[in-house]
Design a protein around this motif. Structure first.
Motif, PDB file in Angstrom:
ATOM      1  N   ARG A   1      48.228  40.596  61.137  1.00  0.00           N
ATOM      2  CA  ARG A   1      47.971  42.183  60.270  1.00  0.00           C
ATOM      3  C   ARG A   1      47.284  41.702  58.287  1.00  0.00           C
ATOM      4  NH1 ARG A   1      53.049  45.879  62.188  1.00  0.00           N
ATOM      5  NH2 ARG A   1      52.633  45.633  64.888  1.00  0.00           N
ATOM      6  N   LEU A   2      48.099  40.806  58.149  1.00  0.00           N
ATOM      7  CA  LEU A   2      47.490  40.335  56.636  1.00  0.00           C
ATOM      8  C   LEU A   2      46.582  40.145  56.885  1.00  0.00           C
ATOM      9  CD1 LEU A   2      51.043  39.003  55.565  1.00  0.00           C
ATOM     10  CD2 LEU A   2      49.586  41.087  54.268  1.00  0.00           C
ATOM     11  N   TRP A   3      45.834  39.105  57.909  1.00  0.00           N
ATOM     12  CA  TRP A   3      44.147  38.665  57.684  1.00  0.00           C
ATOM     13  C   TRP A   3      43.241  39.939  57.854  1.00  0.00           C
ATOM     14  CZ3 TRP A   3      42.252  34.963  56.092  1.00  0.00           C
ATOM     15  CH2 TRP A   3      43.496  32.470  56.583  1.00  0.00           C
ATOM     16  N   VAL A   4      43.428  41.006  59.250  1.00  0.00           N
ATOM     17  CA  VAL A   4      43.154  41.629  59.067  1.00  0.00           C
ATOM     18  C   VAL A   4      42.943  43.023  57.636  1.00  0.00           C
ATOM     19  CG1 VAL A   4      41.886  43.738  60.437  1.00  0.00           C
ATOM     20  CG2 VAL A   4      43.604  42.244  61.624  1.00  0.00           C
ATOM     21  N   ALA A   5      44.343  42.464  57.060  1.00  0.00           N
ATOM     22  CA  ALA A   5      43.642  44.009  55.604  1.00  0.00           C
ATOM     23  C   ALA A   5      42.818  42.912  54.768  1.00  0.00           C
ATOM     24  CB  ALA A   5      44.851  43.904  55.379  1.00  0.00           C
ATOM     25  N   GLY A   6      43.137  41.392  54.547  1.00  0.00           N
ATOM     26  CA  GLY A   6      42.672  40.618  53.951  1.00  0.00           C
ATOM     27  C   GLY A   6      41.237  40.619  54.298  1.00  0.00           C
ATOM     28  N   THR A   7      41.051  40.404  55.240  1.00  0.00           N
ATOM     29  CA  THR A   7      39.468  40.258  55.346  1.00  0.00           C
ATOM     30  C   THR A   7      38.434  41.311  55.344  1.00  0.00           C
ATOM     31  OG1 THR A   7      39.812  38.584  57.246  1.00  0.00           O
ATOM     32  CG2 THR A   7      37.470  39.346  57.216  1.00  0.00           C
ATOM     33  N   LEU A   8      38.820  42.462  55.190  1.00  0.00           N
ATOM     34  CA  LEU A   8      38.586  43.663  55.460  1.00  0.00           C
ATOM     35  C   LEU A   8      37.710  43.675  53.354  1.00  0.00           C
ATOM     36  CD1 LEU A   8      39.920  46.218  58.119  1.00  0.00           C
ATOM     37  CD2 LEU A   8      37.363  44.947  57.871  1.00  0.00           C
ATOM     38  N   SER A   9      39.116  43.816  52.739  1.00  0.00           N
ATOM     39  CA  SER A   9      38.954  43.773  51.503  1.00  0.00           C
ATOM     40  C   SER A   9      37.966  43.002  50.958  1.00  0.00           C
ATOM     41  CB  SER A   9      40.672  43.703  51.388  1.00  0.00           C
ATOM     42  OG  SER A   9      41.118  42.381  50.817  1.00  0.00           O
ATOM     43  N   ALA A  10      37.926  41.269  51.390  1.00  0.00           N
ATOM     44  CA  ALA A  10      37.134  40.879  51.121  1.00  0.00           C
ATOM     45  C   ALA A  10      35.576  40.949  51.336  1.00  0.00           C
ATOM     46  CB  ALA A  10      37.301  38.903  51.480  1.00  0.00           C
ATOM     47  N   LEU A  11      35.265  41.607  52.069  1.00  0.00           N
ATOM     48  CA  LEU A  11      34.384  42.038  52.565  1.00  0.00           C
ATOM     49  C   LEU A  11      33.399  42.687  51.763  1.00  0.00           C
ATOM     50  CD1 LEU A  11      34.578  42.284  56.648  1.00  0.00           C
ATOM     51  CD2 LEU A  11      32.673  40.692  55.055  1.00  0.00           C
ATOM     52  N   PHE A  12      34.796  43.984  51.367  1.00  0.00           N
ATOM     53  CA  PHE A  12      34.375  44.904  50.360  1.00  0.00           C
ATOM     54  C   PHE A  12      33.754  44.664  48.748  1.00  0.00           C
ATOM     55  CE2 PHE A  12      35.591  48.177  47.475  1.00  0.00           C
ATOM     56  CZ  PHE A  12      34.365  49.345  47.910  1.00  0.00           C
ATOM     57  N   SER A  13      35.159  43.833  48.692  1.00  0.00           N
ATOM     58  CA  SER A  13      34.570  42.568  47.369  1.00  0.00           C
ATOM     59  C   SER A  13      33.772  42.498  46.836  1.00  0.00           C
ATOM     60  CB  SER A  13      36.334  42.022  47.028  1.00  0.00           C
ATOM     61  OG  SER A  13      36.231  41.668  45.756  1.00  0.00           O
ATOM     62  N   GLY A  14      33.187  41.317  48.396  1.00  0.00           N
ATOM     63  CA  GLY A  14      31.866  40.874  48.088  1.00  0.00           C
ATOM     64  C   GLY A  14      31.002  41.506  48.141  1.00  0.00           C
ATOM     65  N   LEU A  15      31.068  43.443  48.895  1.00  0.00           N
ATOM     66  CA  LEU A  15      29.818  43.774  48.669  1.00  0.00           C
ATOM     67  C   LEU A  15      29.393  44.341  47.352  1.00  0.00           C
ATOM     68  CD1 LEU A  15      27.665  45.823  50.421  1.00  0.00           C
ATOM     69  CD2 LEU A  15      29.354  47.337  49.972  1.00  0.00           C
ATOM     70  N   ALA A  16      30.602  44.494  46.531  1.00  0.00           N
ATOM     71  CA  ALA A  16      30.599  44.899  44.935  1.00  0.00           C
ATOM     72  C   ALA A  16      30.314  44.098  44.132  1.00  0.00           C
ATOM     73  CB  ALA A  16      32.432  45.518  45.057  1.00  0.00           C
ATOM     74  N   GLY A  17      30.535  42.637  44.676  1.00  0.00           N
ATOM     75  CA  GLY A  17      30.279  41.930  43.782  1.00  0.00           C
ATOM     76  C   GLY A  17      29.289  41.355  43.537  1.00  0.00           C
ATOM     77  N   LEU A  18      27.878  41.291  45.420  1.00  0.00           N
ATOM     78  CA  LEU A  18      26.716  40.776  44.747  1.00  0.00           C
ATOM     79  C   LEU A  18      25.838  42.505  44.495  1.00  0.00           C
ATOM     80  CD1 LEU A  18      26.362  40.448  48.505  1.00  0.00           C
ATOM     81  CD2 LEU A  18      25.911  39.114  47.045  1.00  0.00           C
ATOM     82  N   ALA A  19      26.542  43.739  44.463  1.00  0.00           N
ATOM     83  CA  ALA A  19      26.163  44.854  43.712  1.00  0.00           C
ATOM     84  C   ALA A  19      25.693  44.384  41.742  1.00  0.00           C
ATOM     85  CB  ALA A  19      26.288  45.752  43.445  1.00  0.00           C
ATOM     86  N   ALA A  20      27.328  43.791  41.267  1.00  0.00           N
ATOM     87  CA  ALA A  20      27.461  43.481  40.553  1.00  0.00           C
ATOM     88  C   ALA A  20      26.654  42.841  39.834  1.00  0.00           C
ATOM     89  CB  ALA A  20      28.845  43.212  39.822  1.00  0.00           C
ATOM     90  N   SER A  21      26.238  42.018  40.870  1.00  0.00           N
ATOM     91  CA  SER A  21      25.189  40.658  39.942  1.00  0.00           C
ATOM     92  C   SER A  21      24.274  40.983  39.465  1.00  0.00           C
ATOM     93  CB  SER A  21      25.383  39.510  41.188  1.00  0.00           C
ATOM     94  OG  SER A  21      24.640  40.460  41.610  1.00  0.00           O
ATOM     95  N   GLN A  22      23.798  42.185  39.984  1.00  0.00           N
ATOM     96  CA  GLN A  22      22.159  43.348  39.082  1.00  0.00           C
ATOM     97  C   GLN A  22      22.705  43.912  38.413  1.00  0.00           C
ATOM     98  OE1 GLN A  22      19.689  41.110  41.263  1.00  0.00           O
ATOM     99  NE2 GLN A  22      21.099  39.857  41.593  1.00  0.00           N
ATOM    100  N   GLU A  23      24.089  43.889  37.903  1.00  0.00           N
ATOM    101  CA  GLU A  23      24.686  45.079  37.147  1.00  0.00           C
ATOM    102  C   GLU A  23      24.475  44.578  36.327  1.00  0.00           C
ATOM    103  OE1 GLU A  23      26.213  47.156  39.050  1.00  0.00           O
ATOM    104  OE2 GLU A  23      24.882  47.986  40.568  1.00  0.00           O
ATOM    105  N   VAL A  24      24.394  42.849  35.851  1.00  0.00           N
ATOM    106  CA  VAL A  24      24.948  42.026  34.124  1.00  0.00           C
ATOM    107  C   VAL A  24      24.211  41.511  34.016  1.00  0.00           C
ATOM    108  CG1 VAL A  24      27.099  42.235  34.841  1.00  0.00           C
ATOM    109  CG2 VAL A  24      25.880  40.494  35.873  1.00  0.00           C
ATOM    110  N   LYS A  25      23.713  40.824  32.789  1.00  0.00           N
ATOM    111  CA  LYS A  25      23.075  39.627  32.103  1.00  0.00           C
ATOM    112  C   LYS A  25      23.533  38.907  32.296  1.00  0.00           C
ATOM    113  CE  LYS A  25      21.644  43.144  28.169  1.00  0.00           C
ATOM    114  NZ  LYS A  25      21.513  43.366  26.502  1.00  0.00           N
ATOM    115  N   LEU A  26      22.420  37.996  32.652  1.00  0.00           N
ATOM    116  CA  LEU A  26      22.159  36.600  33.036  1.00  0.00           C
ATOM    117  C   LEU A  26      21.491  35.484  32.693  1.00  0.00           C
ATOM    118  CD1 LEU A  26      23.317  36.818  36.982  1.00  0.00           C
ATOM    119  CD2 LEU A  26      24.762  35.950  35.122  1.00  0.00           C
ATOM    120  N   GLY A  27      21.003  35.905  30.771  1.00  0.00           N
ATOM    121  CA  GLY A  27      19.931  34.994  30.778  1.00  0.00           C
ATOM    122  C   GLY A  27      20.396  33.887  30.185  1.00  0.00           C
ATOM    123  N   GLU A  28      21.774  33.428  30.043  1.00  0.00           N
ATOM    124  CA  GLU A  28      21.891  32.030  29.352  1.00  0.00           C
ATOM    125  C   GLU A  28      22.197  31.632  30.903  1.00  0.00           C
ATOM    126  OE1 GLU A  28      24.591  28.710  28.857  1.00  0.00           O
ATOM    127  OE2 GLU A  28      25.937  30.482  29.080  1.00  0.00           O
TER     128      GLU A  28
END
Length: 224
Positions: free
Chosen positions: A44-71
């Motif tokens: 049960r923990l694997w299911v919950a952890g994986t679903l949360s990782a997928l959502f967190s990863g989606l949010a992280g990919l989006a965040a990579s386009q909303e921050v400055k990365l000029g350095e």
């Protein structure tokens, strides 16, 4: 104060960072003790952890386009952070599919421990990106090469579309950066791994803006 879309990732990333190691520990206890109750908890923990990782990863990919990365070091630290987390998430998906049909095994538990070690490293990079380099920090000076481009408020009408659009652009950027790294045309910037040379102090302001950085089209968007 309104929560911005790029702030969603750090808000939700703690769920998989807690659930996935706990799932691994539960499986290890089940393997050693033979207690099926622990095996059920681990599944049960694997299911919950994986679903949360997928959502967190989606949010992280989006965040990579909303921050400055000029350095350069900040850009490649974000790349390694995202690539490592993508590998961990894919591994978690595989383990979860395995655990839905089978009891925990010694080999699968060791694989889970290794994946969590990688997650610990990528989490360390995430902390360095924010606390040492200022990636995603709203009050950064406007002329700084790192900071944020101020995405839409999290609860706005624009947020769902921006999340999906920027997540797609983030995945394209991640794969493009990996391709250039493998081909040798764009090696990692010094200090991007979070240790060794190049970690003395971050470049900020005019010093960072004078760096010669080759950006992909989607990276230009993250600097808008």
């Amino acid at each position: 104060m309104k929560m911005l879309l790029h702030e969603l990732h750090p808000a939700v990333v703690h769920a998989p960072l807690a659930l996935l190691p706990t799932a691994t520990v539960a499986d290890c206890i089940a393997v050693v003790s033979g207690d099926q109750a622990w095996a059920k908890v681990g599944r049960r923990l694997w299911v919950a952890g994986t679903l949360s990782a997928l959502f967190s990863g989606l949010a992280g990919l989006a965040a990579s386009q909303e921050v400055k990365l000029g350095e350069p070091r900040a850009r490649d630290m974000v790349f390694l952070h995202g690539l490592g987390n993508a590998c961990v998430t894919l591994g978690a998906v595989g383990v979860t599919l395995w655990r839905l049909r089978r009891p925990p095994s010694l080999g699968q538990s060791l694989l889970g421990l290794a994946a969590n070690a990688v997650a610990l490293y990528t989490a360390t990079l995430g902390g360095k990106m924010v606390y040492e380099l200022g990636v995603g920090i709203n009050p950064m000076p406007t002329d700084a090469a790192v900071g944020t481009v101020k995405g839409p408020p999290l609860l706005s009408r624009e947020a769902p579309g921006a999340l999906l659009r920027d997540a797609f652009l983030g995945m394209r950027w991640l794969l493009g950066r990996a391709r250039r790294l493998v081909s040798g045309t764009d090696p990692l910037a010094s200090g991007a791994k979070g240790f060794g040379g190049g970690n003395e102090e971050p470049l900020m302001g005019d010093a960072a803006l004078t760096q010669d950085v080759t950006l992909e089209p989607s990276e230009h968007q993250s600097l808008r």
